[in-house]
Structures are given as structure tokens and as C-alpha cells.
Design an enzyme around this catalytic site. Sequence first.
Site: not given
Ligand code: SAM
Ligand code: MG
Length: 214
Positions: A141, A144, A169-170, A199
Amino acid sequence: TGTTRPIRILQFVQRCAKHGDALSVISAIDSFCSKVEWAMNVGDKKGEILDAIVLETRPRWVLELGTYCGYSTVRIARLLPPGARLVTIEMNPHYAQVAKEVIQHAGLEAQVELLVGSSSILIPQLKKKLDIEKFDLVFIDHWKISYLPDTKLLEECGLLRAGSVLLADNVVCPGAPDYLHYVRNSPQYQSQYYQSYLEYLQVEDGLEKSIFLG
Ligand code: SAM
Ligand code: MG
């Protein structure tokens, strides 16, 4: 006013959720994000599908890619069998700090290992860092564009076993078409779509569950 959305979510949790009560933390975040400010948590509707898959998988080791404020972390960790652990990876240190406090508020810090950094750097270090063999469940998640490369990295690093479950997800909104094409067409996966809603909105989205066949 100098605050961030994650800080406002944390403050609402601290004000409204009971310490040590994971369900009240989840409900507080859901009510804040549906009534006050939208945020990118998996949310209550897809959250129920996530819960069901955690319960049916009964994982010993879980990996989560993308922690944000720790909403899905709390959702998953509260359902783990005794002795099981959830490793969650977040590259944004501010989000990770908020998540740490949300997880503590839910009383789940013993079950959760929160790693701060990029998934592509941390995944190859997991075996050494955590003495882990394979993940039974991976909740994907984060951004993408990283779903597919990180899945291939998990395969290369030997972190999946026959029967490991990937839950992404998504897959409709915002969508991860290259990932979906891969898990739906590779003979190494048996894949299934769970239709739901984005969501806190009435927009179609869903989760893709893919069993790694080895
Ligand atoms: N899983 C969480 C929830 O449902 O409560 C939501 C996660 S949010 C959609 C995506 C998160 O992934 C963001 O906080 C972003 O900073 C982090 N993120 C994106 N790419 C990443 C990566 N390559 N490595 C670590 N974190 C990453
Ligand atoms: Mg998500």
C-alpha cells in the site's frame, strides 16, 4: 497553522481513543477522516476485507509496505495470533513518528517493527536485520509505481514461500496496472479481486489478493 494532517489525526486519536484499545483508535481515525479531513488510510470498508484476509491467513510474519499514520498497521496487528509480528516500512520520517505514537496509543508496539526508509533499500536487508525467513502475508500500500518492482524484489530476496499471500490496495483507484497484469498473468500467482470502495468515498476501488505458488 504549522500542523500537518498526520499530526491532526494523532491529536484526534489522543483526545478521542482509549489508550490500549485498538478498535477505538481505528474508529477515531475513521470518523476523523470521513467527517473532517480525508486521508489515505485503507479505511473502514476495505479494512473489513483486510481483516478477513488476516484472520483467514493467520500469519506468523506480516510485511506492510507504506505505514502512513499506522491505521492499517493497527488494523492488522490487533488480529495477529500470539507471537506473530508485523514489519511495516515507511520512508517519510514525519509519518513514521506519527505512526509510532498511534501504534503505542493502540498498545500494539510489541507486535510491530516500524522501519523508516525506502522499501527498495530495506527489503534486501530484512533477513539480516530481523532474523526473518519468509513472510506469510504482505500488505502492499505504498506508491503504486513501486508495487511491481518491490514484489519482484521480495521474490528475489527469497522472502516469499509457496502459499504466501500478497494483498494490494488501490488496484483500481489510483490503480497499479503493471502490477495487476503481472499477478493476474504469471503462472506463479493465483489472483483474485475484492471489489469495494475508495477510503471514505463512494468511488470504486478494491484489493487484489494474490497467492504466491512458489
Ligand atoms: N497503509 C496505510 C494505511 O492504510 O493506513 C496507508 C499508506 S499510504 C497510502 C502510502 C505510504 O507509503 C505513504 O506514507 C508514503 O510515504 C509511503 N511510501 C511510498 N513509497 C514508499 C517506499 N518506496 N518505501 C517506503 N514507504 C513508501
Ligand atoms: Mg491504500
